[in-house]
Each structure stands twice: as structure tokens, then as C-alpha cells.
Design an enzyme around this catalytic site. Structure first.
Site, PDB file in Angstrom:
ATOM      1  N   ASP A 132      19.557 -22.026 -91.154  1.00 55.53           N
ATOM      2  CA  ASP A 132      18.562 -23.126 -90.110  1.00 55.53           C
ATOM      3  C   ASP A 132      18.825 -21.814 -88.573  1.00 55.53           C
ATOM      4  O   ASP A 132      19.800 -21.151 -88.654  1.00 55.53           O
ATOM      5  CB  ASP A 132      19.770 -23.850 -89.624  1.00 55.53           C
ATOM      6  CG  ASP A 132      18.599 -25.681 -88.416  1.00 55.53           C
ATOM      7  OD1 ASP A 132      18.768 -24.450 -86.963  1.00 55.53           O
ATOM      8  OD2 ASP A 132      19.319 -26.280 -89.343  1.00 55.53           O
ATOM      9  N   ILE A 133      17.383 -21.669 -88.106  1.00 56.73           N
ATOM     10  CA  ILE A 133      17.728 -21.525 -86.662  1.00 56.73           C
ATOM     11  C   ILE A 133      18.046 -21.930 -86.132  1.00 56.73           C
ATOM     12  O   ILE A 133      18.157 -20.316 -84.732  1.00 56.73           O
ATOM     13  CB  ILE A 133      15.780 -21.301 -86.881  1.00 56.73           C
ATOM     14  CG1 ILE A 133      14.891 -19.980 -86.627  1.00 56.73           C
ATOM     15  CG2 ILE A 133      15.327 -22.130 -86.054  1.00 56.73           C
ATOM     16  CD1 ILE A 133      13.607 -19.556 -86.218  1.00 56.73           C
TER      17      ILE A 133
ATOM     18  N   ASN B 297      18.929 -36.421 -92.270  1.00 56.79           N
ATOM     19  CA  ASN B 297      18.267 -36.936 -90.938  1.00 56.79           C
ATOM     20  C   ASN B 297      17.090 -37.614 -91.172  1.00 56.79           C
ATOM     21  O   ASN B 297      16.389 -36.341 -91.688  1.00 56.79           O
ATOM     22  CB  ASN B 297      17.949 -36.075 -89.143  1.00 56.79           C
ATOM     23  CG  ASN B 297      19.779 -35.443 -88.898  1.00 56.79           C
ATOM     24  OD1 ASN B 297      20.693 -36.051 -89.239  1.00 56.79           O
ATOM     25  ND2 ASN B 297      19.487 -34.689 -87.876  1.00 56.79           N
TER      26      ASN B 297
ATOM     27  N   GLN C 171      15.520 -36.572 -87.071  1.00 53.88           N
ATOM     28  CA  GLN C 171      14.999 -36.197 -87.908  1.00 53.88           C
ATOM     29  C   GLN C 171      13.653 -34.935 -87.092  1.00 53.88           C
ATOM     30  O   GLN C 171      13.305 -36.188 -86.418  1.00 53.88           O
ATOM     31  CB  GLN C 171      14.068 -36.573 -89.908  1.00 53.88           C
ATOM     32  CG  GLN C 171      13.215 -35.533 -90.307  1.00 53.88           C
ATOM     33  CD  GLN C 171      12.994 -35.890 -91.060  1.00 53.88           C
ATOM     34  OE1 GLN C 171      13.121 -37.806 -91.794  1.00 53.88           O
ATOM     35  NE2 GLN C 171      12.567 -35.846 -92.328  1.00 53.88           N
TER      36      GLN C 171
ATOM     37  N   HIS D  81      15.697 -32.526 -96.303  1.00 52.92           N
ATOM     38  CA  HIS D  81      16.549 -31.582 -96.184  1.00 52.92           C
ATOM     39  C   HIS D  81      17.507 -32.106 -95.857  1.00 52.92           C
ATOM     40  O   HIS D  81      17.560 -32.598 -95.234  1.00 52.92           O
ATOM     41  CB  HIS D  81      16.009 -29.890 -95.204  1.00 52.92           C
ATOM     42  CG  HIS D  81      16.136 -31.108 -93.741  1.00 52.92           C
ATOM     43  ND1 HIS D  81      14.846 -31.239 -93.264  1.00 52.92           N
ATOM     44  CD2 HIS D  81      16.506 -30.978 -92.760  1.00 52.92           C
ATOM     45  CE1 HIS D  81      14.428 -31.469 -92.251  1.00 52.92           C
ATOM     46  NE2 HIS D  81      15.744 -31.364 -91.652  1.00 52.92           N
TER      47      HIS D  81
ATOM     48  N   HIS E 129      21.270 -30.834 -94.644  1.00 51.65           N
ATOM     49  CA  HIS E 129      22.072 -29.287 -93.803  1.00 51.65           C
ATOM     50  C   HIS E 129      23.664 -29.604 -94.854  1.00 51.65           C
ATOM     51  O   HIS E 129      24.530 -30.241 -95.015  1.00 51.65           O
ATOM     52  CB  HIS E 129      22.340 -29.984 -92.446  1.00 51.65           C
ATOM     53  CG  HIS E 129      21.369 -30.536 -91.372  1.00 51.65           C
ATOM     54  ND1 HIS E 129      20.433 -29.799 -90.552  1.00 51.65           N
ATOM     55  CD2 HIS E 129      20.062 -31.638 -91.501  1.00 51.65           C
ATOM     56  CE1 HIS E 129      19.579 -29.735 -90.042  1.00 51.65           C
ATOM     57  NE2 HIS E 129      19.866 -31.442 -90.399  1.00 51.65           N
TER      58      HIS E 129
HETATM   59  P1  5GP Z   1      15.689 -31.643 -88.754  1.00 49.85           P
HETATM   60  O1  5GP Z   1      16.116 -32.088 -87.533  1.00 49.85           O
HETATM   61  O2  5GP Z   1      14.939 -32.850 -89.389  1.00 49.85           O
HETATM   62  O3  5GP Z   1      17.332 -33.118 -89.872  1.00 49.85           O
HETATM   63  O4  5GP Z   1      17.070 -30.406 -88.540  1.00 49.85           O
HETATM   64  C1  5GP Z   1      15.761 -29.634 -89.353  1.00 49.85           C
HETATM   65  C2  5GP Z   1      16.365 -28.209 -88.592  1.00 49.85           C
HETATM   66  O5  5GP Z   1      15.195 -27.542 -88.728  1.00 49.85           O
HETATM   67  C3  5GP Z   1      16.362 -28.230 -87.827  1.00 49.85           C
HETATM   68  O6  5GP Z   1      18.120 -28.114 -87.054  1.00 49.85           O
HETATM   69  C4  5GP Z   1      16.271 -26.484 -86.799  1.00 49.85           C
HETATM   70  O7  5GP Z   1      17.300 -25.761 -86.706  1.00 49.85           O
HETATM   71  C5  5GP Z   1      15.090 -26.314 -87.957  1.00 49.85           C
HETATM   72  N1  5GP Z   1      14.534 -24.933 -88.042  1.00 49.85           N
HETATM   73  C6  5GP Z   1      13.220 -26.056 -86.909  1.00 49.85           C
HETATM   74  N2  5GP Z   1      11.940 -24.699 -87.309  1.00 49.85           N
HETATM   75  C7  5GP Z   1      12.744 -23.885 -88.478  1.00 49.85           C
HETATM   76  C8  5GP Z   1      12.503 -22.515 -88.544  1.00 49.85           C
HETATM   77  O8  5GP Z   1      11.061 -22.339 -88.360  1.00 49.85           O
HETATM   78  N3  5GP Z   1      12.678 -22.231 -89.589  1.00 49.85           N
HETATM   79  C9  5GP Z   1      14.750 -22.283 -89.601  1.00 49.85           C
HETATM   80  N4  5GP Z   1      15.219 -21.510 -90.377  1.00 49.85           N
HETATM   81  N5  5GP Z   1      14.873 -23.126 -88.855  1.00 49.85           N
HETATM   82  C10 5GP Z   1      14.006 -24.072 -88.808  1.00 49.85           C
END
Ligand code: 5GP
Ligand code: ZN
Length: 140
Positions: A30-31, A86, A93, A99, A101
Site C-alpha cells: 500500500d502506497i 472496506n 472504500q 482488495h 488489506h
Molecule cells: P481502501 O481505502 O479502498 O480500503 O484502500 C485503498 C488503498 O489503496 C489505500 O490504503 C491507498 O493507500 C491505496 N492506494 C491508492 N492508490 C494507490 C496506488 O496508486 N498504489 C498503491 N500501491 N496503493 C494505492
């Protein structure tokens, strides 16, 4: 429609730190990690959220999650970790490509869901059970 960010990572249009990959799934760092090593597991085929996930991918996602989690535990000497997903904007999300985590946890890292736990009133738990079971039965 513009391609989603995770599909772009899968097709190598944008870079990512890839931990694991096979024909069905990919795992990346995760970035913006909760802790360094925070990993994401995603199906290669685009799907929006958990309910959109095709059954044939269940096994591949859990298998990859186990491989990556084991590697995190061993490499970072973890005593604990969280697996979560999420689903939906109000649930947090932000990328609409399903995805999981996997994030390391550490003693006193002060990361927690802020829980406001409720109590069922008399008969209310049974009512919730009945409604939910009814919809489970409709699926079979
Ligand atoms: P969500 O918020 O949908 O549960 O998780 C999405 C995750 O993707 C976040 O934790 C965010 O930091 C990660 N993310 C978003 N854009 C990128 C990206 O371009 N590269 C990587 N490696 N992770 C990303
Ligand atoms: Zn996608």
C-alpha cells in the site's frame, strides 16, 4: 470509463511494489501504509467490491492472503496483524476494485476502530436473526 488505478497496476501502466502474483491475484505494498509492510491483495479481474467478487476467485484471494501474511509475520517478526476490507464509500472504500488489506500491528501502536458498542433490547437480537436468515434462505 477511465480504468481504475489497480487495473493500471495490474497491466503495468503504473508501477507498484509487487509482493506476489499469479494468474488470478496480485499483492502490492500500500502506497500510504498504516505500518510499513501494509499489503493489499487484489483479484486481477476487475470487480467493485466483495459482493461483486466471482466465486472462482475466493480461493485464490485467501491463498494469496495467507502467503503474504505469513511472509509479513516472518520478515517483520509480527505478533499480530489485521486483515480487513472496506466496502462502500461510507465504510471507507476509496479504490473501487475489491482488495483485502493486511497490515502489521505492534504493541501500543494506538490504532483501533472507535467502537460505540450497542446492546440489543429484549427480542431484538431474535428479530435481526430472523430477518437475516430469511434473506440467507432466499439465496439457496
Ligand atoms: P481502501 O481505502 O479502498 O480500503 O484502500 C485503498 C488503498 O489503496 C489505500 O490504503 C491507498 O493507500 C491505496 N492506494 C491508492 N492508490 C494507490 C496506488 O496508486 N498504489 C498503491 N500501491 N496503493 C494505492
Ligand atoms: Zn480495477
Amino acid at each position: 470509463m477511465t480504468e481504475c488505478i489497480f487495473c493500471k497496476i495490474i497491466s503495468r501502466k503504473i508501477p507498484a511494489e509487487i509482493l506476489f502474483e499469479n494468474d488470478h491475484v496480485i499483492s502490492i505494498l500500500d502506497i500510504n501504509p498504516i505500518h510499513f509492510g501494509h499489503a493489499l491483495i487484489l483479484p486481477k479481474k476487475h470487480c467493485r467490491d466483495f459482493l461483486d467478487l466471482p466465486p472462482e476467485s475466493y480461493h485464490h484471494i485467501l491463498q494469496a492472503a495467507k502467503i503474504v501474511t505469513k511472509a509479513l509475520v516472518q520478515s517483520l517478526h509480527l505478533e499480530g496483524y489485521n486483515l480487513f476490507s472496506n466496502n462502500g464509500t461510507i465504510a471507507g472504500q476509496s479504490v473501487f476494485h475489491f482488495h483485502l488489506h493486511v497490515t502489521p500491528r505492534y504493541t501500543d501502536d494506538n490504532i483501533r476502530f472507535i467502537l460505540k458498542l450497542k446492546e440489543y433490547s429484549d427480542g431484538e437480537m431474535k428479530r435481526y436473526g430472523e430477518i437475516i436468515r430469511h434473506h440467507i434462505q432466499q439465496q439457496s
